[in-house]
Design an enzyme around this catalytic site. Structure first.
Site, short mmCIF file in Angstrom:
data_model
loop_
_atom_site.label_atom_id
_atom_site.label_comp_id
_atom_site.label_asym_id
_atom_site.label_seq_id
_atom_site.Cartn_x
_atom_site.Cartn_y
_atom_site.Cartn_z
N ALA A 14 0.81 -1.23 0.00
CA ALA A 14 0.00 0.00 0.00
C ALA A 14 0.83 1.27 0.00
CB ALA A 14 -0.95 -0.01 1.20
N TYR A 149 15.00 -6.69 14.67
CA TYR A 149 14.85 -6.42 13.23
C TYR A 149 16.04 -7.04 12.48
CZ TYR A 149 14.28 -3.62 8.94
OH TYR A 149 14.12 -3.20 7.64
N ALA A 151 17.87 -9.55 13.37
CA ALA A 151 17.73 -11.02 13.38
C ALA A 151 16.75 -11.48 12.30
CB ALA A 151 17.26 -11.50 14.75
N THR A 186 11.11 6.12 3.58
CA THR A 186 9.72 5.63 3.66
C THR A 186 9.17 5.90 5.06
OG1 THR A 186 10.25 3.45 4.53
CG2 THR A 186 10.25 3.66 2.12
N1 LIG Z 1 12.73 1.87 4.68
C1 LIG Z 1 13.92 1.33 4.84
O1 LIG Z 1 14.89 1.98 5.21
C2 LIG Z 1 14.11 -0.12 4.52
C3 LIG Z 1 15.41 -0.56 4.24
C4 LIG Z 1 15.62 -1.92 3.96
C5 LIG Z 1 14.56 -2.78 3.94
N2 LIG Z 1 13.31 -2.33 4.23
C6 LIG Z 1 12.23 -3.31 4.21
O2 LIG Z 1 11.35 -3.01 3.14
C7 LIG Z 1 10.05 -3.51 3.43
C8 LIG Z 1 9.02 -2.42 3.19
O3 LIG Z 1 9.29 -1.39 4.10
P1 LIG Z 1 8.97 0.15 3.80
O4 LIG Z 1 10.16 0.92 4.19
O5 LIG Z 1 8.36 0.31 2.49
O6 LIG Z 1 7.89 0.37 4.97
P2 LIG Z 1 6.45 1.08 4.98
O7 LIG Z 1 6.10 1.14 6.43
O8 LIG Z 1 6.47 2.32 4.19
O9 LIG Z 1 5.52 0.03 4.23
C9 LIG Z 1 5.26 -1.23 4.77
C10 LIG Z 1 3.90 -1.72 4.29
O10 LIG Z 1 3.70 -3.01 4.87
C11 LIG Z 1 2.38 -3.07 5.39
N3 LIG Z 1 2.33 -4.05 6.49
C12 LIG Z 1 2.83 -3.95 7.73
N4 LIG Z 1 2.51 -5.01 8.45
C13 LIG Z 1 1.80 -5.83 7.65
C14 LIG Z 1 1.17 -7.08 7.83
N5 LIG Z 1 1.19 -7.71 9.01
N6 LIG Z 1 0.54 -7.64 6.77
C15 LIG Z 1 0.47 -7.00 5.58
N7 LIG Z 1 1.01 -5.80 5.37
C16 LIG Z 1 1.68 -5.23 6.38
C17 LIG Z 1 2.08 -1.66 5.86
O11 LIG Z 1 0.69 -1.42 6.00
C18 LIG Z 1 2.74 -0.85 4.77
O12 LIG Z 1 1.85 -0.60 3.71
C19 LIG Z 1 10.12 -4.02 4.86
O13 LIG Z 1 10.30 -5.42 4.85
C20 LIG Z 1 11.35 -3.33 5.42
O14 LIG Z 1 11.92 -4.05 6.47
C21 LIG Z 1 13.05 -1.02 4.49
C1 LIG Z 2 17.10 2.72 11.74
C2 LIG Z 2 16.18 2.63 10.60
C3 LIG Z 2 15.51 1.32 10.42
C4 LIG Z 2 15.45 0.98 8.98
C5 LIG Z 2 16.07 -0.34 8.78
C6 LIG Z 2 16.31 -0.58 7.35
O1 LIG Z 2 16.18 -1.93 6.99
C7 LIG Z 2 17.62 -0.05 6.91
C8 LIG Z 2 18.80 -0.79 7.41
C9 LIG Z 2 19.93 -0.27 6.65
C10 LIG Z 2 21.19 -0.30 6.92
C11 LIG Z 2 21.79 -0.98 8.00
C12 LIG Z 2 23.08 -0.80 8.15
C13 LIG Z 2 23.88 -1.42 9.20
C14 LIG Z 2 25.14 -1.04 9.23
C15 LIG Z 2 26.08 -1.50 10.29
O2 LIG Z 2 26.76 -2.64 10.00
C16 LIG Z 2 27.10 -0.43 10.57
O3 LIG Z 2 27.62 0.10 9.39
C17 LIG Z 2 26.44 0.57 11.38
C18 LIG Z 2 27.14 0.64 12.72
C19 LIG Z 2 26.29 1.28 13.73
C20 LIG Z 2 25.62 0.22 14.51
O4 LIG Z 2 26.30 -0.55 15.17
O5 LIG Z 2 24.41 0.18 14.43
#
Ligand SMILES: NC(=O)c1ccc[n+]([C@@H]2O[C@H](COP(=O)([O-])OP(=O)(O)OC[C@H]3O[C@@H](n4cnc5c(N)ncnc54)[C@H](O)[C@@H]3O)[C@@H](O)[C@H]2O)c1
Ligand SMILES: CCCCC[C@H](O)CC\C=C/C=C/C=C/[C@@H](O)[C@@H](O)CCCC(=O)O
Length: 263
Positions: A14, A149, A151, A186
């Site tokens: 969505a 998260y 994990a 996002t």
């Molecule tokens: N935003 C980031 O920085 C980032 C980085 C890496 C990975 N991700 C991953 O990308 C994916 C999407 O995240 P996003 O950033 O677009 O988040 P978002 O919150 O913008 O969108 C997530 C969507 O998932 C839906 N959702 C949540 N729980 C749900 C459930 N139980 N059943 C069905 N739908 C559900 C929400 O309603 C929402 O529409 C996630 O798996 C997130 O972990 C996000």
């Molecule tokens: C905090 C925002 C939550 C969004 C999570 C998303 O899935 C994005 C995750 C993206 C990047 C993760 C990077 C991790 C990096 C570490 O290995 C290191 O470079 C950072 C060190 C700091 C720390 O120990 O957390």
């Protein structure tokens, strides 16, 4: 893989990344089933897509990925409506360290169940299919602010790689890959930044890193997603997407993947 006439299903579609994945699939001629727990947002988005792509190109199905009944039903409805299922993206995810059990249930159980349901349908099709699971850079490197998260995202990568190898051995015809974006602009990212329960030096450090590397926008990640979907030579591939380095396949020290895509 040419996406014209293909049928896809995206969970958590969505808004955010899911929405961008749907849009790039539609632009390339696929029909898409949109699943989300947020019903008003899902219905609103379906109406927006109807204007541009026509009402027959999408279906919105209210679905909480933590519910076995709802998820099964949504997969079967999609197959009924469009006649087949070629592409599945298990994307729904949350980042809630307080309610950590819910985070495990949505992020990991939802992806595992979605993968099994997709496999069940796709392996019966002559053309097979492709599954892309949304992990994160936090599935490759620890994110100290968010251990649970982290994990779940490590779990998604391990599960996807194991299933990909099994799929090759069983000649199921299904490819499985995972996508690992760094920070993306996002609502999920905003929810972590605005979360008053998360405080202190680790949060400050994380925000500093985020500012330094800069957040990706959803369309940059959607381009990488499209590459994973269409490249038929890749099974078990894990793609990392960073603002500076772009999209690259991760090389693992112990590479158990069989080299060929499933036939
Ligand atoms: N935003 C980031 O920085 C980032 C980085 C890496 C990975 N991700 C991953 O990308 C994916 C999407 O995240 P996003 O950033 O677009 O988040 P978002 O919150 O913008 O969108 C997530 C969507 O998932 C839906 N959702 C949540 N729980 C749900 C459930 N139980 N059943 C069905 N739908 C559900 C929400 O309603 C929402 O529409 C996630 O798996 C997130 O972990 C996000
Ligand atoms: C905090 C925002 C939550 C969004 C999570 C998303 O899935 C994005 C995750 C993206 C990047 C993760 C990077 C991790 C990096 C570490 O290995 C290191 O470079 C950072 C060190 C700091 C720390 O120990 O957390």
């Amino acid at each position: 893989m040419d996406l014209n006439g293909k049928v896809a299903l995206v969970t958590g579609s969505a808004q955010g990344l899911g929405r961008a994945f749907v849009e790039i699939l539609l632009k390339n001629g696929a029909k898409v089933s949109l699943l989300d727990v947020n019903v008003p947002k899902g219905e609103e988005l379906k109406a927006v897509f109807d204007q541009t792509y026509g009402p027959e190109q999408t279906i919105f199905i209210p679905c909480d990925v933590t519910s076995e009944v709802q998820l099964k039903d949504a997969f079967h409805k999609t197959k009924e409506k469009f006649g087949k299922l070629d592409i599945v993206c298990n994307n729904a995810g949350i980042a809630n360290e307080q309610d950590w059990e819910k985070t495990i249930t949505v992020n990991l159980n939802g992806v595992i169940r979605g993968t099994y349901l997709a496999m069940e349908i796709m392996k019966q099709q002559k053309e097979g299919g492709v599954i892309v699971n949304t992990a994160s850079v936090a599935g490759l490197e620890p994110l100290t602010l968010m251990p649970v998260y982290t994990a779940t995202k490590h779990g998604i990568i391990g599960f996807t790689r194991a299933m990909a190898t099994a799929s090759t051995i069983c000649k199921s015809g299904v490819r499985l890959n995972a996508l690992c974006p760094a920070f993306v602009q996002t609502n999920l990212l905003d929810s972590v930044i605005d979360d008053d329960q998360l405080a202190g030096v680790v949060k400050t450090m994380t925000i500093d890193i985020m500012k330094r590397i800069g957040p990706l926008n959803v369309s940059e990640v959607a381009e990488a997603f499209l590459q994973l979907v269409t490249d038929e030579s890749k099974n078990g591939a894990i793609m990392k997407i960073e603002k500076q380095g772009g999209a690259n396949y991760v090389q693992f020290q112990f590479n158990t993947e069989l080299k060929t895509a499933p036939k």
